[in-house]
Design a protein around this motif. Sequence first.
Motif, mmCIF file in Angstrom:
data_model
loop_
_atom_site.group_PDB
_atom_site.id
_atom_site.type_symbol
_atom_site.label_atom_id
_atom_site.label_comp_id
_atom_site.label_asym_id
_atom_site.label_seq_id
_atom_site.Cartn_x
_atom_site.Cartn_y
_atom_site.Cartn_z
ATOM 1 N N ALA A 153 0.780 7.127 -6.422
ATOM 2 C CA ALA A 153 -0.445 7.859 -6.766
ATOM 3 C C ALA A 153 -0.300 9.364 -6.545
ATOM 4 O O ALA A 153 -0.889 10.158 -7.284
ATOM 5 C CB ALA A 153 -1.620 7.329 -5.952
ATOM 6 N N TYR A 189 0.816 -1.218 0.000
ATOM 7 C CA TYR A 189 0.000 0.000 0.000
ATOM 8 C C TYR A 189 0.848 1.266 0.000
ATOM 9 O O TYR A 189 0.466 2.285 -0.590
ATOM 10 C CB TYR A 189 -1.029 -0.009 1.130
ATOM 11 N N ARG A 222 -4.357 -2.420 -2.687
ATOM 12 C CA ARG A 222 -4.897 -1.333 -3.502
ATOM 13 C C ARG A 222 -5.999 -0.589 -2.750
ATOM 14 O O ARG A 222 -6.067 0.648 -2.792
ATOM 15 C CB ARG A 222 -5.445 -1.891 -4.816
ATOM 16 N N ALA A 223 -6.846 -1.314 -2.037
ATOM 17 C CA ALA A 223 -7.934 -0.681 -1.294
ATOM 18 C C ALA A 223 -7.397 0.240 -0.203
ATOM 19 O O ALA A 223 -7.915 1.346 0.006
ATOM 20 C CB ALA A 223 -8.843 -1.745 -0.693
ATOM 21 N N VAL A 261 -5.271 7.861 -0.027
ATOM 22 C CA VAL A 261 -5.423 9.028 -0.908
ATOM 23 C C VAL A 261 -6.703 9.785 -0.561
ATOM 24 O O VAL A 261 -6.711 11.019 -0.479
ATOM 25 C CB VAL A 261 -5.431 8.585 -2.384
ATOM 26 N N ARG A 262 -7.785 9.044 -0.337
ATOM 27 C CA ARG A 262 -9.075 9.686 -0.068
ATOM 28 C C ARG A 262 -9.067 10.418 1.267
ATOM 29 O O ARG A 262 -9.508 11.574 1.370
ATOM 30 C CB ARG A 262 -10.186 8.644 -0.081
ATOM 31 N N ALA A 303 -4.400 1.717 -0.174
ATOM 32 C CA ALA A 303 -3.768 2.853 -0.835
ATOM 33 C C ALA A 303 -4.812 3.872 -1.281
ATOM 34 O O ALA A 303 -4.649 5.090 -1.091
ATOM 35 C CB ALA A 303 -2.951 2.378 -2.032
ATOM 36 N N ASP A 304 -5.900 3.385 -1.855
ATOM 37 C CA ASP A 304 -6.963 4.290 -2.296
ATOM 38 C C ASP A 304 -7.577 5.035 -1.117
ATOM 39 O O ASP A 304 -7.917 6.220 -1.222
ATOM 40 C CB ASP A 304 -8.052 3.507 -3.032
ATOM 41 N N GLU A 305 -7.719 4.335 0.019
ATOM 42 C CA GLU A 305 -8.280 4.984 1.210
ATOM 43 C C GLU A 305 -7.329 6.044 1.760
ATOM 44 O O GLU A 305 -7.772 7.099 2.238
ATOM 45 C CB GLU A 305 -8.585 3.933 2.281
ATOM 46 N N LEU A 316 1.990 1.925 -3.622
ATOM 47 C CA LEU A 316 0.858 2.357 -4.451
ATOM 48 C C LEU A 316 0.439 3.781 -4.100
ATOM 49 O O LEU A 316 0.127 4.592 -4.985
ATOM 50 C CB LEU A 316 -0.317 1.401 -4.263
ATOM 51 N N PHE A 317 0.427 4.097 -2.816
ATOM 52 C CA PHE A 317 0.054 5.437 -2.373
ATOM 53 C C PHE A 317 1.074 6.466 -2.835
ATOM 54 O O PHE A 317 0.707 7.519 -3.378
ATOM 55 C CB PHE A 317 -0.074 5.449 -0.847
#
Length: 257
Positions: free
Chosen positions: A41, A34, A243-244, A250-251, A246-248, A37-38
């Motif tokens: 991003a 993560y 991935r989940a 970013v959010r 990392a996306d969190e 990926l973060f």
Amino acid sequence: MTYRHVVALGSSFAAGPGIPPVVDAAAGRSGANYAHLFADAIGARLTDLTVSGATTATVLDQPQRVGRTTFPPQLSGVPEDADLVTVTVGGNDLGYLQTMLRLAWANQFQRRWWTRAAGNRLARGPVPVADPDIVVGGLTAIVDAVHERAPGARVVLVDYLTLLEEKTVPPFTDVQHRALRALGRRVSGAFAVAAQATGAGLVQASVLSAGHGVGTAEPWVNGFVPSTRRATSAFHPNAAGMRAIADELVRTLGART
């Protein structure tokens, strides 16, 4: 907020064993965990210090021996210019993954007469009713130490993805399943307490991943496969889980390039 230098601390749930590409085999560290990926991003530099098997002590001040490789305490690698530090560690302090793997192999061995004795030996001893204050203390010390080394850094605690849902899944019995779920809740609870005590940020991967445990239609963690070759990734995050998270990040952090 713009982050330019991200640092990742933690154990296997941060390192990502078994997820390609492997960037450090001894550490069980993936280039698609993560943190990678973060950082990709948001266009940030990454210093990934995660090591599978780490405890809060080996993040803080104790070297960690893995095979022929000795890793220094992870905090010793935190640079002064870090502006964001993620932390996922503590499960190994309470024997969380170790207990899951021990019982999984015990139940597997007990199925066949020629391995039953080994299975019986592995099955001895209950799921530990561990004191979560051990993890709270370790996480609190890590947050304080990060602020000493990198005074301008924001620290974000990232707890563990949900492994087991309410429905019992192989290879565990109902009793084992309930006890392991309770142990997982103690681990996640320690993160929440430490975050509140220190003012650190908190990403609750345990909540985010509800419904994506072992045996679900879209698992974010690997199940148990009785193979020594794949043992390091059993009950660990898969690519979708990383991935989940990392996306969190970013959010929730509002990070941008």
